[in-house]
Design an enzyme around this catalytic site. Structure first.
Site, mmCIF file in Angstrom:
data_model
loop_
_atom_site.group_PDB
_atom_site.id
_atom_site.type_symbol
_atom_site.label_atom_id
_atom_site.label_comp_id
_atom_site.label_asym_id
_atom_site.label_seq_id
_atom_site.Cartn_x
_atom_site.Cartn_y
_atom_site.Cartn_z
ATOM 1 N N GLU A 170 0.840 -1.195 0.000
ATOM 2 C CA GLU A 170 0.000 0.000 0.000
ATOM 3 C C GLU A 170 0.879 1.251 0.000
ATOM 4 O O GLU A 170 1.850 1.320 0.734
ATOM 5 C CB GLU A 170 -0.917 -0.018 1.243
ATOM 6 C CG GLU A 170 -1.913 1.105 1.288
ATOM 7 C CD GLU A 170 -2.611 1.293 -0.052
ATOM 8 O OE1 GLU A 170 -3.301 0.379 -0.510
ATOM 9 O OE2 GLU A 170 -2.454 2.382 -0.657
ATOM 10 N N LYS A 225 8.273 -1.603 -2.510
ATOM 11 C CA LYS A 225 7.618 -0.848 -1.432
ATOM 12 C C LYS A 225 8.657 -0.244 -0.484
ATOM 13 O O LYS A 225 8.614 0.945 -0.149
ATOM 14 C CB LYS A 225 6.655 -1.774 -0.669
ATOM 15 C CG LYS A 225 6.064 -1.187 0.585
ATOM 16 C CD LYS A 225 5.223 0.056 0.328
ATOM 17 C CE LYS A 225 4.989 0.837 1.598
ATOM 18 N NZ LYS A 225 4.236 2.065 1.424
ATOM 19 N N CYS A 281 6.343 4.468 9.347
ATOM 20 C CA CYS A 281 6.977 3.600 8.348
ATOM 21 C C CYS A 281 8.358 3.988 7.846
ATOM 22 O O CYS A 281 9.183 3.092 7.619
ATOM 23 C CB CYS A 281 6.031 3.440 7.166
ATOM 24 S SG CYS A 281 4.534 2.585 7.656
HETATM 25 P P1 NAD Z 1 -1.798 -0.464 12.710
HETATM 26 O O1 NAD Z 1 -0.961 -0.748 13.893
HETATM 27 O O2 NAD Z 1 -2.577 0.813 12.658
HETATM 28 O O3 NAD Z 1 -2.846 -1.659 12.483
HETATM 29 C C1 NAD Z 1 -2.519 -3.007 12.534
HETATM 30 C C2 NAD Z 1 -3.665 -3.761 13.202
HETATM 31 O O4 NAD Z 1 -3.425 -5.174 13.082
HETATM 32 C C3 NAD Z 1 -3.821 -3.488 14.700
HETATM 33 O O5 NAD Z 1 -5.122 -2.969 14.959
HETATM 34 C C4 NAD Z 1 -3.587 -4.859 15.371
HETATM 35 O O6 NAD Z 1 -4.415 -5.077 16.499
HETATM 36 C C5 NAD Z 1 -3.969 -5.813 14.240
HETATM 37 N N1 NAD Z 1 -3.412 -7.164 14.370
HETATM 38 C C6 NAD Z 1 -2.116 -7.533 14.592
HETATM 39 N N2 NAD Z 1 -1.995 -8.874 14.594
HETATM 40 C C7 NAD Z 1 -3.227 -9.383 14.363
HETATM 41 C C8 NAD Z 1 -3.750 -10.704 14.236
HETATM 42 N N3 NAD Z 1 -2.955 -11.785 14.312
HETATM 43 N N4 NAD Z 1 -5.068 -10.856 14.016
HETATM 44 C C9 NAD Z 1 -5.877 -9.791 13.919
HETATM 45 N N5 NAD Z 1 -5.445 -8.496 14.016
HETATM 46 C C10 NAD Z 1 -4.139 -8.294 14.235
HETATM 47 O O7 NAD Z 1 -0.814 -0.549 11.463
HETATM 48 P P2 NAD Z 1 -0.959 0.204 10.056
HETATM 49 O O8 NAD Z 1 -0.458 1.611 10.163
HETATM 50 O O9 NAD Z 1 -2.322 -0.037 9.503
HETATM 51 O O10 NAD Z 1 0.130 -0.586 9.198
HETATM 52 C C11 NAD Z 1 -0.102 -1.922 8.786
HETATM 53 C C12 NAD Z 1 0.946 -2.299 7.754
HETATM 54 O O11 NAD Z 1 0.808 -1.471 6.593
HETATM 55 C C13 NAD Z 1 2.403 -2.120 8.210
HETATM 56 O O12 NAD Z 1 3.173 -3.144 7.648
HETATM 57 C C14 NAD Z 1 2.802 -0.789 7.600
HETATM 58 O O13 NAD Z 1 4.188 -0.722 7.350
HETATM 59 C C15 NAD Z 1 2.029 -0.780 6.296
HETATM 60 N N6 NAD Z 1 1.695 0.544 5.769
HETATM 61 C C16 NAD Z 1 1.247 1.528 6.606
HETATM 62 C C17 NAD Z 1 0.883 2.784 6.079
HETATM 63 C C18 NAD Z 1 0.388 3.900 6.967
HETATM 64 O O14 NAD Z 1 0.214 4.995 6.460
HETATM 65 N N7 NAD Z 1 0.145 3.688 8.239
HETATM 66 C C19 NAD Z 1 0.933 2.994 4.696
HETATM 67 C C20 NAD Z 1 1.373 1.954 3.877
HETATM 68 C C21 NAD Z 1 1.743 0.729 4.422
HETATM 69 C C1 UGA Z 2 4.556 7.628 3.715
HETATM 70 C C2 UGA Z 2 4.592 7.559 2.186
HETATM 71 O O1 UGA Z 2 4.429 8.886 1.671
HETATM 72 C C3 UGA Z 2 3.486 6.647 1.665
HETATM 73 O O2 UGA Z 2 3.586 6.529 0.248
HETATM 74 C C4 UGA Z 2 3.617 5.259 2.303
HETATM 75 O O3 UGA Z 2 2.553 4.421 1.904
HETATM 76 C C5 UGA Z 2 3.588 5.398 3.817
HETATM 77 O O4 UGA Z 2 4.657 6.304 4.243
HETATM 78 C C6 UGA Z 2 3.830 4.102 4.534
HETATM 79 O O5 UGA Z 2 4.356 3.178 3.979
HETATM 80 O O6 UGA Z 2 3.496 4.126 5.717
HETATM 81 P P1 UGA Z 2 3.112 8.924 5.525
HETATM 82 O O7 UGA Z 2 4.206 8.510 6.452
HETATM 83 O O8 UGA Z 2 1.712 8.671 5.918
HETATM 84 O O9 UGA Z 2 3.324 8.240 4.098
HETATM 85 O O10 UGA Z 2 3.223 10.504 5.272
HETATM 86 P P2 UGA Z 2 4.206 11.400 4.373
HETATM 87 O O11 UGA Z 2 3.398 12.425 3.710
HETATM 88 O O12 UGA Z 2 5.095 10.599 3.535
HETATM 89 O O13 UGA Z 2 5.077 12.137 5.486
HETATM 90 C C7 UGA Z 2 6.047 11.450 6.244
HETATM 91 C C8 UGA Z 2 6.839 12.450 7.064
HETATM 92 O O14 UGA Z 2 7.666 13.263 6.228
HETATM 93 C C9 UGA Z 2 5.961 13.427 7.862
HETATM 94 O O15 UGA Z 2 6.533 13.659 9.117
HETATM 95 C C10 UGA Z 2 6.001 14.680 7.014
HETATM 96 O O16 UGA Z 2 5.763 15.859 7.742
HETATM 97 C C11 UGA Z 2 7.413 14.632 6.476
HETATM 98 N N1 UGA Z 2 7.608 15.388 5.226
HETATM 99 C C12 UGA Z 2 6.946 15.037 4.108
HETATM 100 C C13 UGA Z 2 8.507 16.439 5.213
HETATM 101 O O17 UGA Z 2 9.140 16.783 6.237
HETATM 102 N N2 UGA Z 2 8.693 17.129 4.035
HETATM 103 C C14 UGA Z 2 8.044 16.787 2.895
HETATM 104 O O18 UGA Z 2 8.286 17.456 1.856
HETATM 105 C C15 UGA Z 2 7.145 15.721 2.928
#
Ligand code: NAD
Ligand code: UGA
Length: 477
Positions: A170, A225, A281
């Site tokens: 994602e 990713k 992340c």
């Molecule tokens: P999160 O901590 O918000 O959510 C994960 C959820 O999974 C939690 O609610 C937890 O209770 C649940 N969980 C864990 N083990 C479980 C199990 N065995 N059965 C059922 N539920 C279970 O995490 P997130 O921010 O949604 O991130 C999830 C993944 O996606 C990570 O690998 C992260 O790197 C990736 N990712 C996150 C973002 C972001 O913006 N947060 C963007 C892209 C990718």
């Molecule tokens: C980031 C990536 O942008 C997503 O594509 C990815 O899916 C995600 O991580 C993930 O894998 O979790 P996110 O962390 O939600 O998304 O937010 P960003 O907009 O990337 O910002 C990350 C950090 O960088 C923030 O603290 C933001 O303030 C900072 N940032 C961003 C800067 O300091 N300068 C910039 O120009 C942009």
């Protein structure tokens, strides 16, 4: 294989919004989002949409339209896996705290647990989709757990289960997740069975143009990713390093960003200098890349990427140090207003927020902090700072010593500036852009400072109101 029933394990920042958008776009698919966290599921099912467990603009509207129609949230993990023909794994993958690879490698215990649950409870053919961000070759681990379930079916002569594993990372950003999901730059699907890949592609094709759906082998998808996040974070560390040079030389980092960003080979995005990148992340994914490079015997590659994280840590410390220096080298008995605690605007997420380290540093120097954020709860800040909130009645006490190295929470901006020595803007929330600095100046204790780490404050207004002003990367102030 036409997918009719999806189960998503993990109702977090990715699972919740991603499944909500799929539910809205594919009304004929039943989607169950399941999680072990009962509290979180209760919030997803709340009648009050402002109580959803995550704040994301536009999410409440989709939940209102789809929940209990084709989108369901529950703790019924076993039952919903059994009904599904496609299972998304969307659980957390934080950095390992101990053991082999501690501090760098991802902790895959939650992913492994999901694979075991799917192996045990699924029926017939199931496509498992890695939505979590995972180290390269994790699909192998998942496959070997699933193979065991497949073989035991054959050995015991009962209906055997079959599986495909796909990688579908994602790329959404928090704060703009709904728009990112509805209009993605690309959707990436990695796998080795073209039929399974097309089953997943068919879901995205409901709203994503075909040319934006990229198919790769599974290892390229997993590595792409990590690489995407590493490249984005590297741009931020690059521009933050230049902000320090701007301050030393009289240049202005905004002008430098504009000048380099207008080169179409560089581009304008991700060139805003700030307090250092946060979010759950970037750091974890780069450290994971560093671990993989070391593991595969590529120390130069590991050192290159590790420097991106090191620069970020240095930059955060640099900011807290310069605040202290400008306030005569001590923060004892000084009141500092912190504007913004989330790692970026439009989210309630504080994971790895630069505000955490900067606030800890300022508390360590003896400051009394008053923290404001429109979406982050004081309870969350207590957890992040590992320090209980200071009770308001104690603040009224005339003895300044009581306030030293303590913090309190402000629900709104009215009257928090009284007797403050400094204001530090750490998150770029819109409401901070319209502060009347003349009014603020009349309330503060002078000489007083405004530190803007997000370039959202008009310096001229601040200076005209008699306040000292520092802005990230401005060498002429
Ligand atoms: P999160 O901590 O918000 O959510 C994960 C959820 O999974 C939690 O609610 C937890 O209770 C649940 N969980 C864990 N083990 C479980 C199990 N065995 N059965 C059922 N539920 C279970 O995490 P997130 O921010 O949604 O991130 C999830 C993944 O996606 C990570 O690998 C992260 O790197 C990736 N990712 C996150 C973002 C972001 O913006 N947060 C963007 C892209 C990718
Ligand atoms: C980031 C990536 O942008 C997503 O594509 C990815 O899916 C995600 O991580 C993930 O894998 O979790 P996110 O962390 O939600 O998304 O937010 P960003 O907009 O990337 O910002 C990350 C950090 O960088 C923030 O603290 C933001 O303030 C900072 N940032 C961003 C800067 O300091 N300068 C910039 O120009 C942009």
């Amino acid at each position: 294989m036409k997918i009719k029933n999806i189960c998503c394990i993990g109702a977090g920042y990715v699972g919740g919004p991603t499944m909500a958008v799929i539910a809205e776009k594919c009304k004929d698919i039943i989607i169950n989002v399941v999680d072990v966290n009962e509290e979180r599921i209760k919030k997803w099912n709340s009648d009050h949409l402002d109580e959803l467990p995550i704040y994301e603009p536009g999410l409440d509207e989709i939940i209102k339209n789809c929940r209990d129609k084709n989108l369901y949230f529950s703790n019924l993990i076993e039952e919903k896996i059994a009904q599904a023909d496609m299972v998304f794994i969307s659980v957390n993958t934080p950095t390992k705290k101990k053991g082999l690879g501690a501090g760098k490698a991802s902790n895959l215990k939650w992913v492994e647990e999901c694979a075991r649950q799917v192996a045990k409870f699924s029926n017939g053919h199931t496509i498992i989709v890695e939505k979590s961000t995972l180290p390269v070759r994790t699909a192998e681990v998942i496959k070997s757990i699933l193979d065991e379930a497949k073989n035991s079916g054959k050995r015991n002569d009962f209906t055997s289960k079959t599986f495909d594993v796909l990688s579908n990372p994602e790329f959404l950003s928090e704060g703009s997740a709904i728009n990112d999901l509805v209009n993605p730059d690309r959707v990436l699907i990695g796998g080795d069975n073209p039929e399974a890949i097309e089953s997943l592609a068919a879901i995205y094709k409901y709203w994503v143009p075909e040319e934006k759906i990229l198919r790769t082998n599974i290892w390229s998808s997993e590595l792409a990713k990590l690489t995407a996040n590493a490249f984005l974070a590297q741009r931020i560390s690059s521009i933050n390093s230049i902000s320090a040079l701007c301050e030393a030389t009289g240049a202005d980092v905004r002008e430098v960003s504009r000048a380099i960003g207008s080169d179409s080979r560089i581009g304008t995005k991700f060139l805003d200098s700030g307090p250092g990148f946060g979010g759950s992340c970037f750091k974890k994914d780069i450290l994971n890349l560093v671990y993989l490079a070391d593991f595969f015997g590529l120390p130069e590659v590991a050192t290159f990427w590790e420097s991106v994280v090191k620069l970020n840590t240095w930059h955060q410390n640099r900011i807290s140090q310069l605040i202290t220096k400008n306030l005569f080298g001590t923060l004892s008995n000084k009141k500092i207003i912190i504007l913004g605690f989330a790692f970026k605007a439009n989210t309630n997420d504080t994971r790895e927020s630069a505000a955490i380290q900067i606030c800890k540093d300022l508390l360590e120097e003896g400051a009394y902090l008053v923290i404001h954020d429109p979406k982050v709860s004081p309870r969350q800040i207590e957890t992040d700072l590992k320090k209980a909130i200071f009770q308001t009645n104690q603040i009224e006490d005339k003895s300044n010593n009581i306030r030293e190295s303590n913090w309190s929470f402000a629900n709104n901006l009215s009257s928090i500036f009284k007797d403050a020595d400094a204001v530090v803007v750490l998150t770029e929330w819109d409401i901070y852009k319209s502060i009347n600095w003349n009014d603020v100046s009349n309330l503060m204790r002078h000489p007083a400072w405004i530190f803007d780490t997000r370039s959202i404050i008009q310096g001229i207004d601040v200076k005209e109101s008699g306040l000292n002003f520092w802005q990230i990367g401005d060498g002429l102030i």
